[in-house]
Enzyme design. Structure first.
Site, PDB file in Angstrom:
ATOM      1  CE  LYS A  65      -1.945   3.098   2.186  1.00  0.00           C
ATOM      2  NZ  LYS A  65      -1.630   4.486   1.757  1.00  0.00           N
TER       3      LYS A  65
ATOM      4  CD  GLU B 172      13.430   1.203   7.623  1.00  0.00           C
ATOM      5  OE1 GLU B 172      12.995   1.874   6.404  1.00  0.00           O
ATOM      6  OE2 GLU B 172      13.892   0.043   7.459  1.00  0.00           O
TER       7      GLU B 172
ATOM      8  CB  CYS C 116      13.350   9.261   7.855  1.00  0.00           C
ATOM      9  SG  CYS C 116      14.358   8.003   6.676  1.00  0.00           S
TER      10      CYS C 116
ATOM     11  CD  GLU D   5       9.679  13.497  11.448  1.00  0.00           C
ATOM     12  OE1 GLU D   5      10.769  12.811  10.802  1.00  0.00           O
ATOM     13  OE2 GLU D   5       8.511  12.938  11.569  1.00  0.00           O
TER      14      GLU D   5
HETATM   15  P1  NDP Z   1       2.367   8.350   7.342  1.00  0.00           P
HETATM   16  O1  NDP Z   1       2.842   7.692   8.628  1.00  0.00           O
HETATM   17  O2  NDP Z   1       1.427   9.443   7.544  1.00  0.00           O
HETATM   18  O3  NDP Z   1       2.209   7.535   6.312  1.00  0.00           O
HETATM   19  C1  NDP Z   1       2.811   6.326   5.867  1.00  0.00           C
HETATM   20  C2  NDP Z   1       2.181   5.415   5.210  1.00  0.00           C
HETATM   21  O4  NDP Z   1       1.302   4.842   6.274  1.00  0.00           O
HETATM   22  C3  NDP Z   1       1.303   5.713   4.032  1.00  0.00           C
HETATM   23  O5  NDP Z   1       0.994   4.867   2.736  1.00  0.00           O
HETATM   24  C4  NDP Z   1      -0.074   6.227   4.719  1.00  0.00           C
HETATM   25  O6  NDP Z   1      -1.263   6.078   3.947  1.00  0.00           O
HETATM   26  C5  NDP Z   1      -0.112   4.922   5.719  1.00  0.00           C
HETATM   27  N1  NDP Z   1      -0.987   5.009   6.794  1.00  0.00           N
HETATM   28  C6  NDP Z   1      -1.215   6.026   7.589  1.00  0.00           C
HETATM   29  N2  NDP Z   1      -2.171   5.690   8.548  1.00  0.00           N
HETATM   30  C7  NDP Z   1      -2.385   4.290   8.512  1.00  0.00           C
HETATM   31  C8  NDP Z   1      -3.106   3.563   9.423  1.00  0.00           C
HETATM   32  N3  NDP Z   1      -3.862   3.825  10.431  1.00  0.00           N
HETATM   33  N4  NDP Z   1      -2.980   2.369   9.180  1.00  0.00           N
HETATM   34  C9  NDP Z   1      -2.326   1.848   8.120  1.00  0.00           C
HETATM   35  N5  NDP Z   1      -1.522   2.460   7.118  1.00  0.00           N
HETATM   36  C10 NDP Z   1      -1.641   3.787   7.382  1.00  0.00           C
HETATM   37  O7  NDP Z   1       3.721   9.032   7.018  1.00  0.00           O
HETATM   38  P2  NDP Z   1       4.115   9.861   5.603  1.00  0.00           P
HETATM   39  O8  NDP Z   1       3.734   9.184   4.456  1.00  0.00           O
HETATM   40  O9  NDP Z   1       3.638  11.160   5.744  1.00  0.00           O
HETATM   41  O10 NDP Z   1       5.815  10.144   5.488  1.00  0.00           O
HETATM   42  C11 NDP Z   1       6.504  10.884   6.332  1.00  0.00           C
HETATM   43  C12 NDP Z   1       6.938  10.349   7.639  1.00  0.00           C
HETATM   44  O11 NDP Z   1       7.628   9.033   7.166  1.00  0.00           O
HETATM   45  C13 NDP Z   1       7.726  11.013   8.645  1.00  0.00           C
HETATM   46  O12 NDP Z   1       7.349  11.110   9.734  1.00  0.00           O
HETATM   47  C14 NDP Z   1       8.894  10.520   8.449  1.00  0.00           C
HETATM   48  O13 NDP Z   1       9.883  10.746   9.594  1.00  0.00           O
HETATM   49  C15 NDP Z   1       8.923   9.110   8.209  1.00  0.00           C
HETATM   50  N6  NDP Z   1       9.925   8.347   7.638  1.00  0.00           N
HETATM   51  C16 NDP Z   1      10.651   7.535   8.237  1.00  0.00           C
HETATM   52  C17 NDP Z   1      11.490   6.773   7.702  1.00  0.00           C
HETATM   53  C18 NDP Z   1      12.667   5.848   8.422  1.00  0.00           C
HETATM   54  O14 NDP Z   1      13.387   5.177   7.760  1.00  0.00           O
HETATM   55  N7  NDP Z   1      12.517   5.856   9.754  1.00  0.00           N
HETATM   56  C19 NDP Z   1      11.946   7.047   6.286  1.00  0.00           C
HETATM   57  C20 NDP Z   1      11.202   7.894   5.647  1.00  0.00           C
HETATM   58  C21 NDP Z   1      10.171   8.616   6.336  1.00  0.00           C
HETATM   59  P3  NDP Z   1      -1.725   7.535   3.500  1.00  0.00           P
HETATM   60  O15 NDP Z   1      -0.911   8.641   3.753  1.00  0.00           O
HETATM   61  O16 NDP Z   1      -1.841   7.394   2.106  1.00  0.00           O
HETATM   62  O17 NDP Z   1      -3.288   7.961   3.913  1.00  0.00           O
END
Ligand code: NDP
Length: 486
Positions: free
Chosen positions: A178, A254, A288, A390
């Site tokens: 997804k 992550e 990140c 963040e």
């Molecule tokens: P989100 O947590 O908002 O979303 C990540 C993914 O999770 C998306 O596909 C999102 O869907 C999905 N999602 C959201 N809520 C749910 C749920 N309740 N159940 C299942 N899936 C869900 O993060 P972002 O996409 O905004 O990415 C940015 C974040 O990612 C930052 O906080 C960053 O720090 C972190 N990050 C961490 C990394 C690491 O390696 N530690 C690397 C890169 C980013 P949708 O958004 O489509 O609704």
């Protein structure tokens, strides 16, 4: 207008509900594609296809046969490099110079590295004595976990998704992916490459949609998903962990960060500025591993701030197609709202705005894009929201320090622990400080230098588990001990 469908059991299919959402180009606000939104029915069909594929040819293949197919997947990405580049840059707005060096090549490498790793990995064996004197032999075998739910974010869409799908498939699992609703294009394109490479139907499935109460949640709640790998925000990780608790299913996370960089007066300042420019502003700060807190030893503080300011002001803002541009828009207007709210908070909290702090002037055709200025602040208290939360934007706060212990304490003061950078020419100090920092990844005199065999992941609230090299096997396989009495 492009139409993006789910990939379920080897076929691109639309949603039964007929519901779609818009995929928007963040550089100009124009709609690029209509994307089908998965409901429970599509997610269930994808999970069932993945489960069935475990018992098909994929489950019976030798490691080398699977590796050969995954090499063809990597070659397929490389052969269609320009299409992947175009799609990734349309979805994210990032400069082509960046995506062509990092996102797309790494997307291909993630398949080759793990395919090769699996061909050479060994397991343990122990002989043991038994009371009757005949003895026994123990040996371990690795088995795939089963169906892996892959939830990936928008900042490095192909790279972060394949970082999970590569090892998952190399280990013999099947996946349901997804992607973020902001960036569905390369995940869909990869489906075409998978098919051309001979990946059997049902091994790589994709469902598009949103997170909460949508495809993301339906996937993580699905009882036939055996394990969930997720990259995204810490709060989303908490929601997914709750879903995974049902059935006690393992997670690999992550998550978010608020990474610190420590710059000592004995550093090579040219290198520290060049590295900090990248760690703060690359990909519009939406990395990140990026640095949002810089601690600089007092004797070089003023010079460091002045030089980073000059660097920020020399960034060329523009679209992916502009060959001069090295700074693109944020992912969406919604994310820009969040980043700009922190720009305002910084002012409210009493920051000195060294540079930026607003929205750049852009030509009329780009006025609908998610543009913000690269921004630097000084003068905030350690507890300020901008210093502790963040932001995930192109910005940082710089604070002076006087003692090494003070810098370590400041860097460790938050509940996050993903990455940290240290800039010093004193080798003993580099090792000493690196050892004390509470972070999963520490770079000395560098940033984003990655060897894919090494462990990647965060400590504290920045993650659970490590992926990369053999560490990925801990999550994507089940280690089984077989004890044979002789
Ligand atoms: P989100 O947590 O908002 O979303 C990540 C993914 O999770 C998306 O596909 C999102 O869907 C999905 N999602 C959201 N809520 C749910 C749920 N309740 N159940 C299942 N899936 C869900 O993060 P972002 O996409 O905004 O990415 C940015 C974040 O990612 C930052 O906080 C960053 O720090 C972190 N990050 C961490 C990394 C690491 O390696 N530690 C690397 C890169 C980013 P949708 O958004 O489509 O609704």
């Amino acid at each position: 207008m492009k139409e993006i469908k789910h990939l379920i059991n080897g076929a691109f299919v639309g949603s039964a509900s007929g519901r779609t959402f818009e995929d928007v180009n963040p550089a100009n606000g124009q709609v690029i594609a209509r994307v089908h939104e998965a409901g429970r029915a599509e997610v269930d069909a994808a999970v069932q296809a993945a489960r069935a594929a475990l018992k098909g040819p994929w489950g019976k293949m030798s490691v080398s046969e699977r590796a050969e197919i995954l090499h063809r997947v990597a070659d397929g990405i490389t052969a269609r490099f320009d299409e992947f580049l175009e799609a990734e840059c349309l979805d994210t707005g990032k400069p082509k110079s960046l995506a062509s060096h990092i996102d797309i090549p790494r997307g291909a490498a993630n398949f080759k590295v793990f395919a090769d790793l699996l061909k050479n990995v060994a397991t343990e064996a122990f002989e043991m004595a038994t009371p009757d004197g005949s003895g026994a032999i123990n040996y371990a075998v690795r088995r795939p976990k089963g169906v892996i739910g892959v939830i990936s974010p928008w900042n490095l869409p192909l790279l972060l998704m394949t970082w999970k799908v590569g090892p998952a498939l190399a280990c013999g699992n099947t996946v349901v992916v997804k992607p973020s609703e902001e960036t569905p294009l390369t995940t869909a394109l990869l489906g075409e490459v998978m098919q051309a490479a001979g990946v059997p139907a049902g091994v790589y499935n994709v469902v598009h949609g949103f997170g909460p109460d949508s495809a993301g949640a339906f996937l993580t709640e699905h009882p036939d998903v055996n394990a969930i790998t997720f990259t995204g925000e810490t709060r989303t990780g908490e929601a997914i962990m709750r879903a995974a608790a049902k059935g006690v299913r393992p997670v690999s996370f992550e998550l978010g960060g608020k990474n610190a960089g420590i710059v000592f007066a004995d550093c090579d300042l040219d290198k520290a500025i060049e590295g900090s420019m990248r760690s703060v502003f690359a990909n519009g700060g939406q990395v990140c591993l990026g640095t949002e807190r810089l601690y600089v030893e007092r004797p070089i503080f003023d010079e460091f701030v002045a030089r980073l300011k000059a660097g920020a002001e020399s960034l060329v803002i523009g679209t992916p197609d502009d060959p001069q541009a090295n700074f693109g828009p944020l992912i969406s207007l919604q994310h820009r709202e969040k980043v700009l709210s922190y720009y305002q908070k910084a002012v409210d909290e009493g920051a000195t705005v060294v540079t930026g702090g607003g929205v750049p002037e852009m030509p009329a055709e780009l006025a609908g894009g998610a543009w913000v200025q690269p921004t630097i602040w000084t003068g905030l208290a350690d507890g300020a929201a901008v210093v502790t939360e963040e932001i995930f934007g192109p910005c940082c706060h710089i604070r002076p320090f006087d003692r090494e212990e003070e810098a370590v304490e400041l860097a460790n003061s938050l509940p996050y622990g993903l990455a940290a950078t240290i800039w010093t020419e004193n080798t003993s100090r580099a090792h000493r400080v690196a050892g004390q920092l509470e972070a999963g990844i520490v770079w000395v005199n560098s940033w984003f230098l990655r060897d894919l065999r090494t462990a990647f992941g965060g400590s504290k609230q920045s993650g659970i588990g490590r992926e990369g090299g053999v560490h990925s096997l801990e999550f994507y396989t089940e280690l089984k001990n077989i004890c044979v009495k002789l």
